[in-house]
Every structure is written in C-alpha cells, then in structure tokens.
Design a protein around this motif. Structure first.
Motif, short mmCIF file in Angstrom:
data_model
loop_
_atom_site.label_atom_id
_atom_site.label_comp_id
_atom_site.label_asym_id
_atom_site.label_seq_id
_atom_site.Cartn_x
_atom_site.Cartn_y
_atom_site.Cartn_z
N GLN A 49 24.43 28.23 51.34
CA GLN A 49 25.78 28.42 50.82
C GLN A 49 26.77 28.50 51.97
OE1 GLN A 49 25.67 32.04 48.55
NE2 GLN A 49 25.47 33.37 50.33
N VAL A 50 28.00 28.14 51.66
CA VAL A 50 29.05 28.15 52.68
C VAL A 50 29.36 29.59 53.06
CG1 VAL A 50 31.42 27.49 53.21
CG2 VAL A 50 29.99 26.02 51.74
N LYS A 51 29.40 29.86 54.34
CA LYS A 51 29.67 31.21 54.80
C LYS A 51 31.18 31.45 54.89
CE LYS A 51 25.42 31.80 57.51
NZ LYS A 51 24.85 32.14 58.84
N PRO A 60 42.88 42.68 56.25
CA PRO A 60 43.17 42.90 54.82
C PRO A 60 42.71 41.71 53.97
CG PRO A 60 45.17 42.34 56.01
CD PRO A 60 44.11 42.54 57.05
N SER A 61 42.45 42.00 52.71
CA SER A 61 42.05 40.95 51.78
C SER A 61 43.24 40.06 51.45
CB SER A 61 41.50 41.56 50.49
OG SER A 61 40.35 42.33 50.75
N ALA A 62 42.95 38.85 51.03
CA ALA A 62 44.00 37.90 50.66
C ALA A 62 44.66 38.34 49.36
CB ALA A 62 43.40 36.51 50.50
N ASN A 63 45.84 37.83 49.12
CA ASN A 63 46.53 38.08 47.86
C ASN A 63 45.69 37.48 46.72
OD1 ASN A 63 48.48 37.09 45.61
ND2 ASN A 63 49.60 38.70 46.70
N LEU A 64 45.38 38.29 45.72
CA LEU A 64 44.49 37.85 44.65
C LEU A 64 45.11 36.77 43.78
CD1 LEU A 64 42.92 41.26 43.56
CD2 LEU A 64 41.96 39.51 45.05
N ASP A 65 46.43 36.77 43.65
CA ASP A 65 47.08 35.71 42.88
C ASP A 65 46.90 34.36 43.56
OD1 ASP A 65 48.43 37.31 40.71
OD2 ASP A 65 49.30 38.27 42.48
N PRO A 90 30.93 41.52 51.28
CA PRO A 90 32.33 41.90 51.08
C PRO A 90 33.33 40.82 51.46
CG PRO A 90 31.42 42.99 53.02
CD PRO A 90 30.28 42.32 52.33
N ASN A 91 32.86 39.75 52.09
CA ASN A 91 33.74 38.67 52.49
C ASN A 91 33.84 37.56 51.44
OD1 ASN A 91 34.30 39.82 55.07
ND2 ASN A 91 32.32 39.10 55.79
N ALA A 92 33.18 37.75 50.31
CA ALA A 92 33.19 36.72 49.27
C ALA A 92 33.49 37.33 47.90
CB ALA A 92 31.85 35.99 49.23
N THR A 115 37.15 36.10 50.58
CA THR A 115 37.96 37.27 50.26
C THR A 115 39.21 37.37 51.12
OG1 THR A 115 35.96 38.48 49.61
CG2 THR A 115 37.91 39.80 50.11
N HIS A 116 39.11 36.98 52.39
CA HIS A 116 40.21 37.21 53.33
C HIS A 116 41.15 36.02 53.49
CE1 HIS A 116 37.09 40.18 54.59
NE2 HIS A 116 38.15 40.96 54.65
N THR A 117 40.62 34.80 53.35
CA THR A 117 41.47 33.62 53.54
C THR A 117 41.88 32.98 52.22
OG1 THR A 117 39.60 32.06 53.66
CG2 THR A 117 40.25 33.18 55.71
N ALA A 118 41.26 33.40 51.11
CA ALA A 118 41.51 32.82 49.78
C ALA A 118 41.09 31.36 49.71
CB ALA A 118 42.98 32.97 49.38
N ALA A 119 40.20 30.96 50.62
CA ALA A 119 39.75 29.56 50.65
C ALA A 119 38.54 29.37 49.73
CB ALA A 119 39.38 29.17 52.07
#
Length: 387
Positions: A49-51, A60-65, A90-92, A115-119
């Motif tokens: 899987q992609v890491k 901080p986490s990315a904006n969830l929207d 926690p990063n996904a 989680t952090h880049t919203a990618a």
C-alpha cells in the motif's frame, strides 16, 4: 440407578449432543479465526500500500473538508458515508463511500487518504483478500444476518457443551489426579485424557471467546436497538425537520465534538442520513486513549446545518458490552504477545474439538456410552479390544 448416576447421564447426553451439533462449525470458526488474529501482519505481508508522507512530529492534520473533497474526486457519482481514522496508522484515514446515502454500507468502497497532506493514497479492493474471506466465513459464512444469528446459536451450544463437560468430567477425576494422562493405556483412553486435559485447561478461555463471539453475532441487532433507542431520543426534536440543503463544515463539526468531550479523540464520523446518524446530524464518535477506553465510543451529534452541538451521551451498557467483546474475542488489544497466546489457545481448542469427534466415533463403533466411557475407562478398552 442412583439419582447421582441419572444426573450424570443426563449431563452426559447434554454434553454429547450439544458438542456434536456445534463441533463442525466451531472447527470452522477456530480455523478461520486463527489467521484473523494476525490479520494486520498477513495483509502487510501479502499486500502493498502507498505510504503516507513522512512529516515531523506534531504536524497538524489537514483540513477535513479539503481531505473529503480530494477523496470524492476519486469516487465520481458516490457519496460519503463515514470518515474513519486509521487506528493502526495515525498518518492515514479512510473515506467510506456508497452509491447513495441509503445504500448498504457493507457494500461501500474505502478511499485511503493522507491525514496530514489530504492527498489520495489508494483505494484497495479488500473483498478478494485472504483475510476478508476468512472474516466473512468467521462472522456470517457469507449469509448476512441469518448467518450471524446461526453462528450465534452454535456459540451458545458450544458454551453449554463446555459447562456440561465440566460437570461430566468432575466424577471421573475422583480416582485420578487432576490432569492425569495415562500414557500406558490404550489409544482411546489416551485420547480421552488428552481431550479432558486440554478441555479443562481451556475452560475459562473458551467460555470467554465463545460468549464474546455470541455477543458479536448480535452486532446488527445491537445497532438497531441503539438507533431506535438512544439515537432516536437524542434527535427527537429533529424528526420532522427537512434534511439540510447545505452541510456545515466537517472540520468544524469534529472540532466542536472534540471540545465537548475532552480527553477523547475522534474515531469516525457518520454523515447525515447514514445508519449511525440522523438525516440532520454529523455523528462524531470519539474514543479514549487507553487499551480499554480506546474500544469504547461516545457519540457527539453536531447539527449538520448550523454546526452546533445537539447532544452527547455515553453509550448504553449493551453497546459498550459489544465494543469490549470485539477486541477480547480476537485478542487484538495487547500487542503481539497476546496474539501469540490467543493463537496457541486457539490451536489447543482445535485439539479438543478433533479429539471429541474421534472419541464419539470410537464409542459409536464400540457401543460404549459417553457416561461409561468417562466414568469407567476400562470398559472402553474391553469394548475396543473386542470390536
């Protein structure tokens, strides 16, 4: 025949028939449950899987929207049902999407996001995986609710077989040391001793796993009971309200929920109109930070139109019982040492089941009853020698 003998015979019949009815299904559950104990390790070994991107601690986490918007670009024509924080990474995060807001969530696709880049990371199809097949066999035999309830019935019979086995085993030990293994007796006596030793040593574990397994088969019913009970009470004033034309910020809703329940962190969000929320609310489910409390969820309902907190309550006891029983059943709350222990105990349970089938077949061939076989092992040897 004395009353004690009649009672022992009745218990022997209960043990025999409950065991015979459930044994094949219990064997299936033990065999499929064994790889499920290590499902994370097996998936990591068999599937890549992609890491997520490596980020400094405290990022901080990315904006969830924004994260949700990016995810839906990879799901054209589909709608979000749930937003799930990955418990193991926690990063996904996962976005669960379906064809419509009322579609069966068991048919949803999962889109994995950073989680952090919203990618976008990937959207793995898990339905063909070995662990998924084992899980479906273990939980419902690919038969849905009917399969779950049937396996729950087999679990109840298994628990009855364990309890009756204890009652039947006790008199046979009056003239023997606890856990005696008569290595110089005939094969069937050795198998009987092996069956009794393994069975009595596993009593507490098999009762715990069997009982929690039964509870897990009631999960769909527990959810329905919560929907029509506590959730209906929490959203009663919104019952006749039209669904919101525009949804408030998802990110803000999660922030409001986290502030309303300090000391807990978000576990997943159910979107308005899904089975775990109302048509007017985001249902943010939060969990604790210890091995036990991390399995207990607390819902916070956020008005999907205004973004304001509507209500938050502790889950009813029957839902909390379900939450606790799930990790206890698979032994996945204590790290690798507990997983190894659970696997060893699972293998020993398979030994108990296999030896039980063997003893029944041999007794049937020799014409020796269960009661006599346990109470007078010498009778077995004579019968087997003559057969």
């Amino acid at each position: 025949m004395t009353p004690a003998t009649r009672s022992l015979r009745r218990w022997g019949l209960v043990h025999k028939w409950t065991s015979l009815i459930c044994t094949l299904f219990m064997l299936m559950l033990c065999i499929t449950g064994l790889p499920l104990i290590f499902h994370e390790e097996i998936d990591d070994l068999l599937h890549s899987q992609v890491k997520p991107a490596e980020v400094p601690a405290g990022t901080p986490s990315a904006n969830l929207d924004q994260l949700l918007s990016n995810a839906l670009k990879h799901a054209p024509g589909e709608v979000p049902h749930f937003l799930v924080w990955d418990r193991d990474d926690p990063n996904a995060m996962f976005v669960s999407v379906g064809k419509s807001i009322t579609s069966d969530p068991s048919q949803n696709r999962f889109i994995r996001m950073d989680t952090h880049t919203a990618a976008f990371l990937d959207a793995p199809d898990v339905t063909g995986r070995f662990t998924y097949i084992m899980l479906r066999l273990h939980t419902d035999m690919f038969a849905g609710l009917a399969g779950k309830l049937f396996l729950g019935l087999m679990g109840i019979l298994f628990c009855v077989a364990i309890i009756s086995g204890i009652v039947v085993y006790a008199p046979s030990m009056r003239k023997l040391n606890f856990g005696a293994y008569r290595s110089k007796r005939t094969r069937i006596v050795r198998w009987l001793d092996l069956h009794n030793i393994a069975g009595i040593l596993l009593v507490m574990w098999t009762l715990v796993v069997g009982f929690t397994g039964v509870i897990n088969t009631w999960a769909d019913l527990v959810v329905k009971l919560w929907q029509f009970g506590q959730l209906a009470e929490m959203t009663a004033q919104y019952r006749d309200r039209a669904p919101p034309a525009h949804l408030a910020s998802l990110h803000s809703a999660v922030d409001v929920a986290a502030k309303a329940v300090p000391g807990m962190q978000p576990s997943f969000v159910a979107f308005p109109g899904t089975i775990l929320s109302s048509k007017s609310h985001y249902a943010v489910f939060l969990r604790g930070n210890t091995p036990v409390t991390s399995r207990l969820l607390k819902p916070a309902l956020i008005d999907a139109e205004t973004g304001q907190l509507t209500d938050t309550r502790d889950m009813p006891w029957y839902v909390s019982t379900l939450f606790i029983s799930q990790p206890l059943h698979f032994g996945d709350y204590g790290g690798m040492p507990l997983k190894v222990l659970w696997a060893l105990l699972d293998i020993l349970t398979i030994v108990v089941l296999v030896t039980g089938v063997y003893l029944w077949m041999r007794r049937r061939k020799s014409g020796v009853s269960v009661e006599r076989a346990i109470a007078r092992p010498a009778a077995i040897e004579a019968s087997v020698a003559a057969s």
